[in-house]
Design a protein around this motif. Structure first.
Motif, PDB file in Angstrom:
ATOM      1  N   VAL A  24       0.848  -1.187   0.000  1.00 22.96           N
ATOM      2  CA  VAL A  24       0.000   0.000   0.000  1.00 22.96           C
ATOM      3  C   VAL A  24       0.882   1.235   0.000  1.00 22.96           C
ATOM      4  O   VAL A  24       2.005   1.205   0.531  1.00 22.96           O
ATOM      5  CB  VAL A  24      -0.950  -0.007   1.224  1.00 22.96           C
ATOM      6  CG1 VAL A  24      -0.179   0.040   2.530  1.00 22.96           C
ATOM      7  CG2 VAL A  24      -1.977   1.097   1.153  1.00 22.96           C
ATOM      8  N   GLN A  25       0.403   2.298  -0.597  1.00 21.77           N
ATOM      9  CA  GLN A  25       1.157   3.538  -0.629  1.00 21.77           C
ATOM     10  C   GLN A  25       1.051   4.263   0.712  1.00 21.77           C
ATOM     11  O   GLN A  25       0.064   4.085   1.447  1.00 21.77           O
ATOM     12  CB  GLN A  25       0.646   4.442  -1.739  1.00 21.77           C
ATOM     13  CG  GLN A  25       0.914   3.913  -3.132  1.00 21.77           C
ATOM     14  CD  GLN A  25       0.529   4.910  -4.211  1.00 21.77           C
ATOM     15  OE1 GLN A  25      -0.228   5.850  -3.977  1.00 21.77           O
ATOM     16  NE2 GLN A  25       1.059   4.708  -5.417  1.00 21.77           N
ATOM     17  N   PRO A  26       2.036   5.093   1.028  1.00 23.09           N
ATOM     18  CA  PRO A  26       1.932   5.901   2.254  1.00 23.09           C
ATOM     19  C   PRO A  26       0.638   6.700   2.275  1.00 23.09           C
ATOM     20  O   PRO A  26       0.226   7.264   1.257  1.00 23.09           O
ATOM     21  CB  PRO A  26       3.155   6.815   2.157  1.00 23.09           C
ATOM     22  CG  PRO A  26       4.142   6.028   1.355  1.00 23.09           C
ATOM     23  CD  PRO A  26       3.325   5.286   0.337  1.00 23.09           C
ATOM     24  N   GLY A  27       0.007   6.715   3.453  1.00 26.73           N
ATOM     25  CA  GLY A  27      -1.286   7.376   3.588  1.00 26.73           C
ATOM     26  C   GLY A  27      -2.465   6.480   3.323  1.00 26.73           C
ATOM     27  O   GLY A  27      -3.617   6.853   3.587  1.00 26.73           O
ATOM     28  N   GLY A  28      -2.215   5.291   2.800  1.00 27.08           N
ATOM     29  CA  GLY A  28      -3.286   4.358   2.482  1.00 27.08           C
ATOM     30  C   GLY A  28      -3.749   3.559   3.683  1.00 27.08           C
ATOM     31  O   GLY A  28      -3.285   3.767   4.812  1.00 27.08           O
ATOM     32  N   SER A  29      -4.680   2.633   3.427  1.00 27.59           N
ATOM     33  CA  SER A  29      -5.287   1.822   4.487  1.00 27.59           C
ATOM     34  C   SER A  29      -5.278   0.351   4.116  1.00 27.59           C
ATOM     35  O   SER A  29      -5.313  -0.010   2.935  1.00 27.59           O
ATOM     36  CB  SER A  29      -6.739   2.264   4.727  1.00 27.59           C
ATOM     37  OG  SER A  29      -6.816   3.601   5.159  1.00 27.59           O
ATOM     38  N   LEU A  30      -5.251  -0.473   5.147  1.00 23.09           N
ATOM     39  CA  LEU A  30      -5.418  -1.913   5.014  1.00 23.09           C
ATOM     40  C   LEU A  30      -6.198  -2.396   6.221  1.00 23.09           C
ATOM     41  O   LEU A  30      -6.091  -1.811   7.313  1.00 23.09           O
ATOM     42  CB  LEU A  30      -4.070  -2.642   4.972  1.00 23.09           C
ATOM     43  CG  LEU A  30      -3.275  -2.669   3.685  1.00 23.09           C
ATOM     44  CD1 LEU A  30      -1.924  -3.361   3.923  1.00 23.09           C
ATOM     45  CD2 LEU A  30      -4.029  -3.375   2.573  1.00 23.09           C
TER      46      LEU A  30
END
Length: 122
Positions: A12-18
């Motif tokens: 996931v990219q920085p700032g994203g969610s999982l």
């Protein structure tokens, strides 16, 4: 025999969610507090979050407070870790574990999943 199976990891990219999930079997899930830990390459495994068996009391690692949310669905024997505003330093293998007693101390956990990789990178 307690079995814990994590899922939901990925890139996931920085700032994203999982959202990670941990499916439990082989024990009375509703009687057990459950924790999340993580281990980055070359580092010791560290506490991330724990949720009491009743689902109300939760503790978090300071660096994830306000970004991560631990929850559980006792009907599905599953514990979750919602991770928001992810940072590169969150990159690690994430493990769920069963607590012998409600604690942030790794020594109080007696059963572990196989882990799921979370990589935060652009």
């Amino acid at each position: 025999q307690v079995q814990l199976v994590e899922s939901g990891g990925g890139l996931v990219q920085p700032g994203g969610s999982l959202k990670l999930a941990c499916a439990a079997s082989g024990h009375t899930f509703t009687s057990d507090s459950m924790g999340w830990f993580r281990q980055a390459p070359g580092k010791e495994r560290e506490f991330v979050a724990v949720i009491h068996y009743h689902g109300v009391t939760k503790y978090y690692l300071d660096s994830v407070k306000g970004r991560f949310i631990v929850s559980r669905d006792n009907a599905k024997n599953t514990v979750y870790l919602q991770m928001n505003s992810l940072k590169p330093e969150d990159t690690a293998v994430y493990y769920c574990a069963r607590a012998v007693r409600f604690s942030q101390n790794i020594r109080e956990y007696d059963s572990w999943g196989q882990g799921t990789q979370v990589t935060v990178s652009s």
